[in-house]
Design a protein around this motif. Structure first.
Motif, PDB file in Angstrom:
ATOM      1  N   ASN A 200       0.854  -1.193   0.000  1.00 15.09           N
ATOM      2  CA  ASN A 200       0.000   0.000   0.000  1.00 15.09           C
ATOM      3  C   ASN A 200       0.895   1.251   0.000  1.00 15.09           C
ATOM      4  O   ASN A 200       1.596   1.528   0.975  1.00 15.09           O
ATOM      5  CB  ASN A 200      -0.890  -0.063   1.259  1.00 15.09           C
ATOM      6  CG  ASN A 200      -1.836   1.108   1.360  1.00 15.09           C
ATOM      7  OD1 ASN A 200      -1.580   2.182   0.806  1.00 15.09           O
ATOM      8  ND2 ASN A 200      -2.922   0.910   2.083  1.00 15.09           N
ATOM      9  N   ASP A 270       0.050 -15.792  12.087  1.00 18.67           N
ATOM     10  CA  ASP A 270      -0.982 -16.587  11.411  1.00 18.67           C
ATOM     11  C   ASP A 270      -0.375 -17.941  11.085  1.00 18.67           C
ATOM     12  O   ASP A 270       0.600 -18.025  10.336  1.00 18.67           O
ATOM     13  CB  ASP A 270      -1.449 -15.894  10.127  1.00 18.67           C
ATOM     14  CG  ASP A 270      -2.184 -14.606  10.427  1.00 18.67           C
ATOM     15  OD1 ASP A 270      -3.077 -14.636  11.288  1.00 18.67           O
ATOM     16  OD2 ASP A 270      -1.846 -13.574   9.828  1.00 18.67           O
ATOM     17  N   PRO A 302       1.644  -8.297  23.805  1.00 19.46           N
ATOM     18  CA  PRO A 302       1.341  -7.221  24.775  1.00 19.46           C
ATOM     19  C   PRO A 302       1.205  -7.703  26.215  1.00 19.46           C
ATOM     20  O   PRO A 302       1.384  -6.921  27.148  1.00 19.46           O
ATOM     21  CB  PRO A 302       0.013  -6.636  24.270  1.00 19.46           C
ATOM     22  CG  PRO A 302       0.005  -6.952  22.818  1.00 19.46           C
ATOM     23  CD  PRO A 302       0.674  -8.294  22.694  1.00 19.46           C
TER      24      PRO A 302
END
Ligand SMILES: NC(=O)c1ccc[n+]([C@@H]2O[C@H](COP(=O)([O-])OP(=O)(O)OC[C@H]3O[C@@H](n4cnc5c(N)ncnc54)[C@H](O)[C@@H]3O)[C@@H](O)[C@H]2O)c1
Length: 373
Positions: A200, A270, A302
């Motif tokens: 992108n 993933d 986290p």
């Protein structure tokens, strides 16, 4: 409204949905807050810290679920918690209903109204309740790289920083989104040669604006990825790989192009996703080696930084939780289309299209169940 803040039961999950300051916001507005005893422990908050802000402490999850209108938590509902679900209960948390069929069953059978953090959107089409955790995961992923490139931790023994008279380490980051930019910011600030790739152009443009000049910005295609694999010391994968894709950006064969004992940090985690050899790991057992390449694939990075991540998560979720408490869940969902995007189940009906499609079960659009059309 009566809000219940649970103690998380997932292993190594030290976050809590709401800080004592957050509790104060509910109490100031006339709401009642129950906190399960010990819920804040892992994030550095005692029961007394919550009591000082007006919360009442309850000893067991039974009591907490039984007395609350809205359960405000961090992780999905686990099978041990299904027995606490009941008609009319509101649950506001990360749900990932498409990945947990039995949880979706429990939410629907018990007619729970559930709103998933991960599906709440903002006016730019972003995911404001995922973003803060992704940034921490990207940064935490780089901290893990600092650790697992050390010889004493099984790595090849390089220090990921610029040292005079020595080759500067190279770090490749695939994906210039929230986690990729977070990782690049830290990796570059340590003086490494950083390359970040994205498909992108707007993300690369954004990266150019916020990252320093020691970061190379490359278009993501096979040739550029191969070029990076040959020279990199650390590869960080920071892209969300569509679950329907069966191909890989970095196949098992491509690992042979990498220098021996290099490190892959797969932030996206993933399973056999963008990185074919990725499988999720835990903080307790974070790395494994495939084709001579060390892999770090911890799926809840986290959780290692609860005193930071609890604050950032609560900062992001609290305005929505307050909106639901103040207006009532139905009105809040009607008024706020971004919150409504997160509605997973309502009075026994599945309202999340992607879970309907993935699990091949009927779903009703949120606007319909809320009587808006
Ligand atoms: N391990 C953890 O603890 C943890 C924590 C939070 C988030 N995550 C995961 O991290 C992943 C990334 O999250 P995010 O918020 O940074 O996502 P994001 O959407 O902000 O960024 C992903 C970026 O990848 C880019 N991209 C897509 N296809 C690409 C390709 N072929 N090559 C290069 N770039 C490509 C997109 O353009 C986008 O800029 C998600 O899978 C998320 O679930 C993991």
């Amino acid at each position: 409204m009566i809000i219940g803040i649970t103690k998380e039961i997932k292993a190594n999950e030290n976050r809590v949905a709401c800080t004592p300051e957050g509790v104060n916001e509910f109490v100031k507005r006339g709401h009642t807050v129950y906190v399960e005893s010990g819920a804040g422990c892992g994030s550095g908050f005692s029961d007394e810290d919550y009591q000082n802000q007006g919360a009442k402490i309850l000893k067991t999850p039974e009591e907490l679920y039984g007395k609350s209108d809205m359960i405000y938590k961090v992780k999905e509902i686990f099978p041990e918690e299904y027995k606490f679900l009941r008609e009319g209960l509101i649950v506001f948390t990360y749900i990932h209903s498409n990945a947990h069929r039995d949880q979706t069953d429990a939410l629907l059978e018990n007619k729970v109204t559930s709103i998933a953090y991960e599906d709440v959107t903002d006016k730019n089409g972003g995911f404001p309740l995922l973003k803060p955790m992704s940034e921490i995961a990207g940064k935490g992923g780089f901290i893990a790289a600092l650790n697992f490139t050390q010889k004493i931790h099984g790595g090849k023994g390089i220090l990921l920083t610029r040292v005079h008279g020595v080759r500067t380490p190279e770090i490749t980051i695939i994906g210039a989104g929230n986690s990729g930019l977070g990782a690049a910011e830290l990796a570059a600030s340590f003086g490494n040669k950083v390359t970040i790739l994205d498909v992108n152009m707007n993300q690369l443009e954004k990266a150019k604006e916020i990252l320093p000049p020691n970061v190379e910005l490359l278009y993501s295609n096979e040739q550029n990825i191969i070029k990076c694999l040959r020279r990199t010391d650390v590869l960080m994968n920071c892209i969300l790989w569509p679950k329907s894709r069966k191909d890989h950006l970095v196949s098992r064969d491509m690992l042979k192009l990498m220098k021996p004992e290099s490190l892959i940090v797969d932030v996206a985690c993933d399973e056999a996703g963008a990185i074919e050899t990725c499988r999720s790991t835990t903080h307790a057992d974070p790395v494994y080696t495939e084709e001579g390449i060390i892999h770090y694939c911890v799926d809840n990075i986290p959780a290692a930084f609860p005193q930071t991540s609890t604050y950032t998560l609560c900062n992001a979720t609290l305005p929505f939780a307050l909106e639901m408490a103040d207006k009532g869940v139905k009105q809040a969902l009607i008024d706020d289309k971004y919150l409504r995007r997160g509605l997973t189940s309502y009075e026994g009906e599945l309202t999340l299209e992607e879970t309907g499609k993935k699990q091949q079960r009927p779903y009703t659009p949120p606007e319909k169940v809320l009587g808006m059309e």
